[in-house]
Design an enzyme around this catalytic site. Sequence first.
Site, PDB file in Angstrom:
ATOM      1  N   GLU A 159     -10.526  34.916  -1.509  1.00 51.66           N
ATOM      2  CA  GLU A 159      -9.626  34.026  -2.740  1.00 51.66           C
ATOM      3  C   GLU A 159      -8.202  34.491  -2.806  1.00 51.66           C
ATOM      4  OE1 GLU A 159     -13.969  34.350  -3.793  1.00 51.66           O
ATOM      5  OE2 GLU A 159     -12.585  35.741  -3.117  1.00 51.66           O
ATOM      6  N   MET A 163       9.068  49.831   6.139  1.00 54.70           N
ATOM      7  CA  MET A 163      10.110  50.041   4.679  1.00 54.70           C
ATOM      8  C   MET A 163       9.621  51.341   3.913  1.00 54.70           C
ATOM      9  SD  MET A 163      12.547  48.761   3.551  1.00 54.70           S
ATOM     10  CE  MET A 163      12.658  47.094   3.653  1.00 54.70           C
TER      11      MET A 163
END
Length: 587
Positions: free
Chosen positions: A52, A484
């Site tokens: 979902e 990162m």
Amino acid sequence: MAEKMTGAEMVVQALADQGVEHIFGYPGGAALPIYDAMFQQEKVQHILVRHEQGATHMAEGYARSTGKPGVVLVTSGPGATNAVTGLTDALLDSIPLVCITAQVPTNLIGSDAFQECDTVGITRSCTKHNYLVKSVKDLPRIMHEAFHIATTGRPGPVVIDIPKDVQFAVGEYIRPDLENFRHASYQPKVEGDLDAITAAVDLMLRAERPVFYTGGGVINSGPEASKHLRELAEITGFPVTSTLMGLGAFPASNPQWLGMLGMHGSYEANLAMHDCDLMINIGARFDDRITGRIDAFSPGSRKIHVDIDPSSINKNVVIDIPVIGDCGLVMEEMIRIWRSRTNQPRTEAIAPWWEQIKKWRAVNSFGFKNSETTIKPQYAIQRLYEATKGKDVYITTEVGQHQMWAAQHFHFEEPNRWMTSGGLGTMGYGLPAAVGVQVAHPDALVIDIAGEASVQMTMQEMSTAAQYRLPIKIFILNNERMGMVRQWQDLLHGGRYAHSYAESLPDFVKLAEAYGGKGIRCENPAELDAAIQEMLDYPGPVLFDVIVEKDENCLPMIPSGKPHNEIILPDTADIGSIIDEKGKMLV
């Protein structure tokens, strides 16, 4: 005339009346009546996702690339909770979504029934509005209100929670007059105050160091707003910069374009923001990735802020002239007033300002040292850009270094071509977003610029792409690191790489083949162009594993909490020289 139908049939009919062509979803017990009604019609195509969260990101990509609302259908309990990440992502980035969640029957609500959760309570803080439908009589009104709320004013996600017994119940459905649809209490202000706009233009006519600071609101306003921005820049002669979400609203090839600003933005954009005497913010919200240290943000400037959301005004930065209204309409009025005062740009008055900007631009802050033996990630994106230039291309991204490199080195001329997760920074966004974009634009070239860590969070949606024969291209910059995270561990944590290495990566070539797609792997710079062309030529979904430099830093960079003029540039960015042995910043 009123028609008798079940609540489930009303949902499908309302979708058709709203012009919905595609809906992204996953069935479950509480949603089966709606799925049964969906099965018996052909106007709305359902795209079966694998999770979902993927459905919400697909709907975001669909909405961002078309300007239409994205629509999601999920079941109760975990179906609804799995959608929360995408709903929050859409809220922060102002993406119009309508998410229909099924709920247990009304008589079981509050009883801890199977797959029950308080969907309205859970989503209250991550939606623009939400509903629990208690009666089939209210369902038609709520369905159409939801689309109105999601798409007007500042766009955002709306949840409609529909109990199973309401789906079965029979009621009257009356087709509304959608052209004149109004909500009794929700009436967003779209036309800016004329006196405020006039005062803003007066400041613009006197400015010597002006800059347009633009954001996603320009794109959300529609294609006319981007045209107005271009005209406004042309008649004023002012430089233009943009947030991550606003890329494409102003053409990257235009000489007035300064590049993206913010933490990983260009030197010229950030220094212009710091030293300007007038900042004209159009459709951006002064988030922390742009402002850095608030008390040192653009300290000597007057500030104009154009935004359709009144709550954004003076929220983070004190504004001199606020203009509440739709960006496109406000800029159109600015142009009219400017032309009534003068037909000339302020070329002579701001010539010294442009000379200063040219000096900053000469620094070449997006430059990097290329390699003949290792693929640099920046080079990979540059070659991808050159290979796709002139094509009908849409770019999505995951989140991380690759996202910032894509923003720096892939250049956009038009709006709605760049889909990325800005405010929430959601890893796993890009692949399902690419699916949504490809559904909306079946003949276009859709590429997800990805990182090997982020893309694995929603990798299962490759199955969706294969099922619907959607030829998305996943361009993975694989540095075997959470890049990162690793970079920040260098900056702030003394190079202690706590769980930022991926020690058991999949073979992406075999993984692509397992999903029914094509896998490509490249680690030689000399072979990169041919491999990119192979990816582009393949008529189905592709996972392209580009092995890049493992420890490349994403620069320039404004360290968190620092002002714009303390930017770290590539040629001065030896990380070891800016931290002490305890990881404390020295600059």
